[in-house]
Design an enzyme around this catalytic site. Structure first.
Site, PDB file in Angstrom:
ATOM      1  N   ARG A 234       0.734  -1.159   0.043  1.00 59.71           N
ATOM      2  CA  ARG A 234       0.016  -0.010   0.132  1.00 59.71           C
ATOM      3  C   ARG A 234       0.919   1.238  -0.048  1.00 59.71           C
ATOM      4  O   ARG A 234       0.482   2.270   0.458  1.00 59.71           O
ATOM      5  CB  ARG A 234      -0.898  -0.018   1.330  1.00 59.71           C
ATOM      6  CG  ARG A 234      -0.271  -0.282   2.429  1.00 59.71           C
ATOM      7  CD  ARG A 234      -1.228  -0.082   3.619  1.00 59.71           C
ATOM      8  NE  ARG A 234      -0.606  -0.664   4.952  1.00 59.71           N
ATOM      9  CZ  ARG A 234      -1.252  -0.357   6.050  1.00 59.71           C
ATOM     10  NH1 ARG A 234      -2.254   0.473   6.197  1.00 59.71           N
ATOM     11  NH2 ARG A 234      -0.512  -0.632   7.110  1.00 59.71           N
TER      12      ARG A 234
ATOM     13  N   ARG B 271      14.661  -2.868   3.394  1.00 55.61           N
ATOM     14  CA  ARG B 271      14.537  -3.484   4.661  1.00 55.61           C
ATOM     15  C   ARG B 271      15.393  -4.958   4.446  1.00 55.61           C
ATOM     16  O   ARG B 271      15.707  -5.356   3.586  1.00 55.61           O
ATOM     17  CB  ARG B 271      13.092  -4.102   4.867  1.00 55.61           C
ATOM     18  CG  ARG B 271      12.206  -2.979   4.977  1.00 55.61           C
ATOM     19  CD  ARG B 271      11.118  -3.135   3.995  1.00 55.61           C
ATOM     20  NE  ARG B 271      10.146  -1.946   3.879  1.00 55.61           N
ATOM     21  CZ  ARG B 271       9.271  -1.504   4.696  1.00 55.61           C
ATOM     22  NH1 ARG B 271       8.839  -2.109   5.821  1.00 55.61           N
ATOM     23  NH2 ARG B 271       8.539  -0.244   4.186  1.00 55.61           N
TER      24      ARG B 271
ATOM     25  N   GLY C 149      -4.739  -2.031   0.208  1.00 51.04           N
ATOM     26  CA  GLY C 149      -4.025  -0.840  -0.432  1.00 51.04           C
ATOM     27  C   GLY C 149      -4.103   0.389   0.447  1.00 51.04           C
ATOM     28  O   GLY C 149      -3.520   1.292   0.311  1.00 51.04           O
TER      29      GLY C 149
ATOM     30  N   ASP D 197      10.631  -7.839   7.716  1.00 52.04           N
ATOM     31  CA  ASP D 197      10.148  -6.832   6.846  1.00 52.04           C
ATOM     32  C   ASP D 197       9.946  -5.103   7.277  1.00 52.04           C
ATOM     33  O   ASP D 197       9.516  -4.434   6.415  1.00 52.04           O
ATOM     34  CB  ASP D 197       8.855  -7.273   6.189  1.00 52.04           C
ATOM     35  CG  ASP D 197       7.747  -7.720   7.065  1.00 52.04           C
ATOM     36  OD1 ASP D 197       7.941  -8.679   7.870  1.00 52.04           O
ATOM     37  OD2 ASP D 197       6.877  -7.144   7.007  1.00 52.04           O
ATOM     38  N   ASN D 198      10.021  -5.338   8.800  1.00 51.53           N
ATOM     39  CA  ASN D 198       9.964  -3.854   9.435  1.00 51.53           C
ATOM     40  C   ASN D 198      11.308  -3.434   9.883  1.00 51.53           C
ATOM     41  O   ASN D 198      11.192  -2.357  10.609  1.00 51.53           O
ATOM     42  CB  ASN D 198       8.966  -3.909  10.358  1.00 51.53           C
ATOM     43  CG  ASN D 198       7.368  -4.166   9.862  1.00 51.53           C
ATOM     44  OD1 ASN D 198       7.177  -3.783   8.622  1.00 51.53           O
ATOM     45  ND2 ASN D 198       6.529  -4.741  10.651  1.00 51.53           N
TER      46      ASN D 198
HETATM   47  P1  AMP Z   1       2.596  -4.223   8.242  1.00 53.17           P
HETATM   48  O1  AMP Z   1       2.300  -5.471   9.074  1.00 53.17           O
HETATM   49  O2  AMP Z   1       2.048  -3.027   8.170  1.00 53.17           O
HETATM   50  O3  AMP Z   1       4.201  -4.175   8.300  1.00 53.17           O
HETATM   51  O4  AMP Z   1       2.378  -4.921   6.676  1.00 53.17           O
HETATM   52  C1  AMP Z   1       2.968  -6.209   6.539  1.00 53.17           C
HETATM   53  C2  AMP Z   1       2.974  -6.477   5.002  1.00 53.17           C
HETATM   54  O5  AMP Z   1       1.423  -6.358   4.536  1.00 53.17           O
HETATM   55  C3  AMP Z   1       3.239  -5.445   4.023  1.00 53.17           C
HETATM   56  O6  AMP Z   1       3.656  -6.112   2.829  1.00 53.17           O
HETATM   57  C4  AMP Z   1       2.166  -4.458   3.823  1.00 53.17           C
HETATM   58  O7  AMP Z   1       2.614  -3.649   2.537  1.00 53.17           O
HETATM   59  C5  AMP Z   1       1.024  -5.125   3.638  1.00 53.17           C
HETATM   60  N1  AMP Z   1      -0.073  -4.718   4.205  1.00 53.17           N
HETATM   61  C6  AMP Z   1      -0.404  -4.088   5.059  1.00 53.17           C
HETATM   62  N2  AMP Z   1      -1.757  -3.706   5.180  1.00 53.17           N
HETATM   63  C7  AMP Z   1      -1.831  -3.563   4.013  1.00 53.17           C
HETATM   64  C8  AMP Z   1      -3.216  -3.080   3.304  1.00 53.17           C
HETATM   65  N3  AMP Z   1      -4.361  -2.485   3.903  1.00 53.17           N
HETATM   66  N4  AMP Z   1      -3.300  -3.324   1.895  1.00 53.17           N
HETATM   67  C9  AMP Z   1      -2.264  -3.946   1.333  1.00 53.17           C
HETATM   68  N5  AMP Z   1      -1.219  -4.394   1.847  1.00 53.17           N
HETATM   69  C10 AMP Z   1      -1.190  -4.168   3.270  1.00 53.17           C
HETATM   70 MG    MG Z   2       5.771  -3.312   7.480  1.00 52.74          MG
END
Ligand code: AMP
Ligand code: MG
Length: 498
Positions: A100, A196, A139, A265-266
């Site tokens: 996103r 990352r 997204g 990934d973070n």
């Molecule tokens: P996060 O937990 O926010 O670090 O996200 C982990 C993964 O999920 C990453 O690849 C983000 O881009 C994806 N992601 C999180 N929220 C969304 C969303 N609402 N739409 C699309 N991808 C998402």
């Molecule tokens: Mg993330």
């Protein structure tokens, strides 16, 4: 719409450095954008980093809203979403990516000293629509989580902790379904790079070792040119990342920040705080504190953060294995150096917070005693350090004593030792006030700002941002923001939903 209008906000034409890597690293695509966007908050400090003036009239604000809602495509019509992978909660999660987020491009940093020496800022929209890496996601990002990311990025920076920055926050009437229907928003983030650990893992785990090598060389060329001349560039890079990550997590520990989702990934390759989700600042000190309700085992609790970062560095070493010349023993030695590096950085920070930066024998024990007292009394982390500074040359404030009501005799005896140590060459109150913030982004403060923002009132968020820009100041107008949460405030409990 004329594509060039994107840059009417004052940005020069961007470059896309990742394009040099080749198409397996990203997808070129236009953001989905947001309908009827409103520019709600701007960080004037972050704008200055790009040589921009914050918009000051309605026309300029509308222009910013359109650009940073992703409604204007770039000069050549393309923004990028990159691919990465990751380990989540210790398990291989496979391919992820910017699900996103869209990179608008890389812009010259007029003052590289403000950017750890890097000469450009990547500008990225977060919440700007679906990409090929969205999986089941929509997204989008909601106002609540975007406001938290915006405020915390700026708060951390002003606390002196490396972090991605937030340029501005735009929201929209577009309805987004989470546990309830919420408003959509986009935070525009800045960083020298958003790469990352997971970017390296993606190419290692999918067996694309030529691409992995290209990524390594590209990264070194752009961000660690000194490593290029090393006998083993990948090992030299590991050393750097280990050092930076140890310092970063020590800074988090010392300020009581819990990231909440320390998946690979973070974890930024630059050692910057990245991806604010269910984060929190410790109020009443509990080492097992985690704000993330999905983390039932406390894998990413305050206590476990250093181990979690260390684990992620092992994952990075495993990903770099095909490119490392060093044998397993040498790689292990680099990974093992994390412990000492972390300890050193943590001790230095806590010593400074206790006014003991010119160390003497016995200081470590004094510091350990203080942390143990905080734990036993469940004293407020931020307030206790801050008030302690006032006791160097004054009476013990009632508010400090109240924090330690649960173990008063031990507190008195510790305080006596600490005051004696201060008289024998401590840093003094002014120095302590410069390292002990009065104001951090406590959960209840963020919640109050969110509640108002969701009603369309951004004044409390703006006021909080103003306070967080000067976290060490004793500004009388911000006194209420320095207080621990009221007794009836619900505990910080956040899901990953954002
Ligand atoms: P996060 O937990 O926010 O670090 O996200 C982990 C993964 O999920 C990453 O690849 C983000 O881009 C994806 N992601 C999180 N929220 C969304 C969303 N609402 N739409 C699309 N991808 C998402
Ligand atoms: Mg993330």
């Amino acid at each position: 719409m004329d594509a060039r209008t994107q840059w009417e906000v004052g940005l020069a034409l961007p470059r896309q450095p990742m394009r040099a890597l080749g198409p397996e690293f990203y997808t070129e695509l236009i953001p989905q954008g947001l309908p009827q966007p409103s520019l709600r908050l701007v960080s004037v400090d972050a704008a200055r980093l790009l040589g921009l003036h914050a918009p000051c009239d309605a026309v300029a604000r509308a222009e910013w809203a359109e650009v940073f809602a992703g409604n204007r495509s770039g000069p050549d019509g393309t923004t990028l979403a990159t691919v990465y992978a990751g380990h989540q909660f210790g398990n291989w999660a496979g391919q992820l990516g910017d699900g996103r987020a869209h990179l608008l491009g890389s812009f010259a940093a007029p003052d590289a000293t403000q950017n750890s020496g890097h000469d450009a800022w990547e500008v990225q929209l977060k919440g700007s629509g679906r990409t090929p890496y969205s999986r089941f996601g929509d997204g989008r990002a909601v106002l609540r989580s975007s406001l938290r990311e915006f405020l915390c990025s700026e708060a951390m920076w002003h606390l002196g902790i490396p972090t991605t920055r937030a340029l501005c926050l735009v929201d929209s009437p577009l309805a987004v379904q989470r546990e309830r229907v919420e408003r959509a928003a986009i935070v525009t983030r800045l960083a020298p790079s958003f790469v990352r650990v997971g970017h390296f893992e993606h190419f290692a785990h999918s067996g694309q070792h030529d691409s992995l090598r290209r990524l390594l060389h590209w990264w070194i060329e752009h961000f660690e040119p000194d490593c290029a001349a090393a006998d083993d560039p990948a090992l030299a890079l590991m050393q750097r990342v280990v050092q930076r990550s140890a310092e970063l997590v020590a800074a988090w520990q010392a300020v009581g920040f819990v990231h909440g989702v320390l998946n690979t990934d973070n974890l930024s390759m630059l050692g910057w705080t990245l991806d604010y989700g269910p984060f929190g600042f410790v109020d009443a000190f509990d080492p097992d504190y985690t704000p993330n309700t999905s983390d039932r085992d406390g894998r990413y609790s305050w206590r476990n953060q250093p181990a979690a970062v260390h684990w992620n560095l092992h994952a990075l070493a495993a990903a770099l294995r095909p490119l490392l010349h060093a044998d397993a023993t040498s790689v292990r030695a680099v990974l093992d150096s994390f412990g000492d590096r972390f300890e050193h950085a943590w001790r230095r920070r806590i010593a400074a917070r206790l006014g003991l930066s010119r160390t003497r024998p016995g200081d470590d024990e004094l510091a350990r005693g203080w942390i143990e007292l905080l734990r036993r009394a469940r004293a407020d982390w931020t307030l206790s350090f801050r008030l302690l500074g006032q006791t160097v040359d004054g009476a013990v404030p009632h508010a400090l004593r109240a924090q330690f009501a649960a173990c008063e005799p031990e507190f008195d005896s510790w305080l006596q030792r600490w005051r004696a140590r201060q008289r024998a060459g401590g840093d003094g109150r002014a120095a302590m006030d410069r390292v002990n913030p009065r104001i951090v982004l406590r959960h209840h403060l963020a919640q109050d700002a969110i509640a108002a923002a969701e009603r369309g009132d951004f004044a409390p968020a703006q006021n909080l941002l103003d306070a967080l820009r000067a976290p060490f100041a004793d500004t009388p107008a911000h006194a209420a923001l320095a207080a621990p949460p009221p007794a009836d405030a619900p505990p910080a409990a956040l899901s990953c939903s954002s």
